[in-house]
Design a protein around this motif. Structure first.
Motif, short mmCIF file in Angstrom:
data_model
loop_
_atom_site.label_atom_id
_atom_site.label_comp_id
_atom_site.label_asym_id
_atom_site.label_seq_id
_atom_site.Cartn_x
_atom_site.Cartn_y
_atom_site.Cartn_z
N SER A 2 -15.56 -12.54 8.58
CA SER A 2 -16.99 -12.31 8.38
C SER A 2 -17.25 -11.78 6.97
O SER A 2 -16.37 -11.21 6.33
CB SER A 2 -17.52 -11.31 9.41
OG SER A 2 -17.03 -10.01 9.12
N ASP A 3 -18.49 -11.97 6.51
CA ASP A 3 -18.87 -11.48 5.18
C ASP A 3 -18.74 -9.97 5.08
O ASP A 3 -18.31 -9.45 4.06
CB ASP A 3 -20.30 -11.90 4.84
CG ASP A 3 -20.42 -13.40 4.60
OD1 ASP A 3 -19.38 -14.04 4.33
OD2 ASP A 3 -21.53 -13.93 4.70
N LYS A 4 -19.09 -9.27 6.16
CA LYS A 4 -19.01 -7.81 6.16
C LYS A 4 -17.55 -7.36 6.03
O LYS A 4 -17.24 -6.47 5.23
CB LYS A 4 -19.62 -7.26 7.44
CG LYS A 4 -19.68 -5.75 7.50
CD LYS A 4 -20.36 -5.28 8.76
CE LYS A 4 -20.38 -3.76 8.80
NZ LYS A 4 -21.03 -3.26 10.01
N LEU A 5 -16.65 -7.98 6.79
CA LEU A 5 -15.23 -7.63 6.72
C LEU A 5 -14.66 -7.99 5.35
O LEU A 5 -13.89 -7.23 4.77
CB LEU A 5 -14.45 -8.34 7.82
CG LEU A 5 -12.95 -8.08 7.87
CD1 LEU A 5 -12.66 -6.59 8.03
CD2 LEU A 5 -12.31 -8.87 8.99
N ARG A 6 -15.04 -9.14 4.82
CA ARG A 6 -14.56 -9.57 3.50
C ARG A 6 -15.00 -8.57 2.42
O ARG A 6 -14.22 -8.19 1.57
CB ARG A 6 -15.10 -10.96 3.19
CG ARG A 6 -14.54 -11.54 1.91
CD ARG A 6 -14.97 -12.99 1.69
NE ARG A 6 -14.26 -13.83 2.64
CZ ARG A 6 -14.84 -14.67 3.47
NH1 ARG A 6 -16.14 -14.81 3.49
NH2 ARG A 6 -14.13 -15.40 4.30
N GLU A 7 -16.26 -8.12 2.48
CA GLU A 7 -16.77 -7.15 1.49
C GLU A 7 -16.05 -5.81 1.63
O GLU A 7 -15.68 -5.19 0.64
CB GLU A 7 -18.28 -6.96 1.67
CG GLU A 7 -18.90 -6.02 0.66
CD GLU A 7 -18.72 -6.45 -0.78
OE1 GLU A 7 -18.60 -5.55 -1.66
OE2 GLU A 7 -18.67 -7.66 -1.06
N ARG A 8 -15.84 -5.35 2.87
CA ARG A 8 -15.13 -4.09 3.10
C ARG A 8 -13.69 -4.19 2.59
O ARG A 8 -13.20 -3.26 1.95
CB ARG A 8 -15.14 -3.78 4.60
CG ARG A 8 -14.38 -2.53 4.98
CD ARG A 8 -15.15 -1.27 4.62
NE ARG A 8 -14.40 -0.13 5.11
CZ ARG A 8 -14.20 0.97 4.42
NH1 ARG A 8 -14.74 1.11 3.24
NH2 ARG A 8 -13.50 1.95 4.92
N GLU A 11 -13.76 -3.93 -1.20
CA GLU A 11 -13.99 -2.55 -1.64
C GLU A 11 -12.74 -1.69 -1.49
O GLU A 11 -12.37 -0.94 -2.39
CB GLU A 11 -15.12 -1.92 -0.82
CG GLU A 11 -16.49 -2.44 -1.13
CD GLU A 11 -17.53 -1.92 -0.14
OE1 GLU A 11 -17.22 -1.03 0.67
OE2 GLU A 11 -18.67 -2.42 -0.19
N GLY A 38 -9.66 -0.55 9.60
CA GLY A 38 -10.13 -0.40 8.22
C GLY A 38 -9.29 0.53 7.38
O GLY A 38 -9.54 0.69 6.19
#
Length: 121
Positions: A2-8, A11, A38
């Motif tokens: 997911s985009d959220k997981l990829r961004e996390r 970071e 995470g």
């Protein structure tokens, strides 16, 4: 992914790399592992075992002054492993447990290159 997981993931990797960069300008490899929860851990071990769902990013050092390039991802299933070579360094990444035999995949990295390895995702 997911985009959220990829961004996390991006970071966390950026933060972790910045914290470790001054100690890592010599050659070799650096492995950053992101767990399902995470949490991030970093190692220079030559043998790493991932739990199902974990992601490892293997960097071939030094990355300073070298162009950074991502190689094709390695997708492992349970009881498989990948063999990564970086200069004189050889690293085995196992999925769920240490196994013998032939690696499911092999990669040879040059300084500045990295590969993402997933375990049973």
């Amino acid at each position: 992914m997911s985009d959220k997981l990829r961004e996390r993931l991006r970071e966390l990797l950026h933060k972790d790399l910045l914290e470790n960069i001054t100690d890592r300008i010599r050659g070799g490899h650096l492995v950053t592992i992101v767990g399902r929860d995470g949490r991030v851990r970093t190692t220079k071990d030559h043998q790493v075992t991932l739990a199902p769902g974990e992601i490892a990013v293997v960097f071939c050092l030094p990355i300073l002054g070298a162009p950074t390039r991502r190689l094709r991802d390695v997708v492992l299933r349970r009881n498989q492993f990948a063999r990564i070579r970086c200069g004189l360094s050889t690293l085995d990444i196992f999925c769920s447990r240490v196994t013998g035999g032939t690696p499911a995949q092999r990669r040879t990295l040059r300084p500045g290159e990295f590969v993402v390895i997933t375990c049973d995702r």
